[in-house]
Design a protein around this motif. Sequence first.
Motif, PDB file in Angstrom:
ATOM      1  N   ARG A  49      45.058  49.961  44.535  1.00  0.00           N
ATOM      2  CA  ARG A  49      44.023  49.721  45.555  1.00  0.00           C
ATOM      3  C   ARG A  49      44.324  48.451  46.342  1.00  0.00           C
ATOM      4  N   SER A  66      35.293  42.809  53.024  1.00  0.00           N
ATOM      5  CA  SER A  66      34.204  43.330  52.186  1.00  0.00           C
ATOM      6  C   SER A  66      34.743  44.277  51.123  1.00  0.00           C
ATOM      7  N   HIS A  67      35.749  45.085  51.474  1.00  0.00           N
ATOM      8  CA  HIS A  67      36.359  45.984  50.483  1.00  0.00           C
ATOM      9  C   HIS A  67      37.054  45.179  49.391  1.00  0.00           C
ATOM     10  N   SER A  69      36.298  42.090  48.421  1.00  0.00           N
ATOM     11  CA  SER A  69      35.272  41.457  47.585  1.00  0.00           C
ATOM     12  C   SER A  69      34.746  42.447  46.545  1.00  0.00           C
ATOM     13  N   ALA A  70      34.522  43.686  46.967  1.00  0.00           N
ATOM     14  CA  ALA A  70      34.044  44.725  46.049  1.00  0.00           C
ATOM     15  C   ALA A  70      35.091  45.022  44.981  1.00  0.00           C
ATOM     16  N   LEU A  71      36.365  45.028  45.358  1.00  0.00           N
ATOM     17  CA  LEU A  71      37.436  45.283  44.396  1.00  0.00           C
ATOM     18  C   LEU A  71      37.507  44.173  43.352  1.00  0.00           C
ATOM     19  N   LEU A  73      35.049  42.251  42.371  1.00  0.00           N
ATOM     20  CA  LEU A  73      33.880  42.402  41.512  1.00  0.00           C
ATOM     21  C   LEU A  73      34.106  43.516  40.490  1.00  0.00           C
ATOM     22  N   LYS A  74      34.697  44.626  40.932  1.00  0.00           N
ATOM     23  CA  LYS A  74      35.003  45.739  40.031  1.00  0.00           C
ATOM     24  C   LYS A  74      35.992  45.298  38.953  1.00  0.00           C
ATOM     25  N   GLU A  77      34.099  43.433  36.356  1.00  0.00           N
ATOM     26  CA  GLU A  77      33.309  44.372  35.550  1.00  0.00           C
ATOM     27  C   GLU A  77      34.171  45.121  34.538  1.00  0.00           C
ATOM     28  N   HIS A  86      37.628  35.038  39.817  1.00  0.00           N
ATOM     29  CA  HIS A  86      36.888  35.781  40.843  1.00  0.00           C
ATOM     30  C   HIS A  86      36.279  34.816  41.853  1.00  0.00           C
TER      31      HIS A  86
END
Length: 119
Positions: A49, A66-67, A69-71, A73-74, A77, A86
Amino acid sequence: MTPMTSNAQESMLAMMADRYVLYPQRVRYFFYVCKDRLDGRSRVALVKRLDHLLEVALSQNQAWHSHFSALLLKAVELGALHSTDHDFLLGQLERCVADRGEKPREPKGRRIGAGLSRH
């Protein structure tokens, strides 16, 4: 999984703040560091990714932030990225923007009909 060392953080800060380092170099370095920090079973999928996002980032499409940042965070997790890393990487993400004098990379591929003369 251990957080990034202070030496590694300082090295990244220096690279990202260097005014002679152009946008593509900053972005590639940023992604390299992010890939290097990933760990665990989900690493391969996350790296794939990241590779895709790198291509988008190099074309200077601002939507990638934004994509990305989401990656990140994932990745936290899934236990593939330390939470300290992070926070640090999100702070460096702001430096991954083109400076005023930098032009976007030319798209790959040829335009159909380019160079043909009309009669």
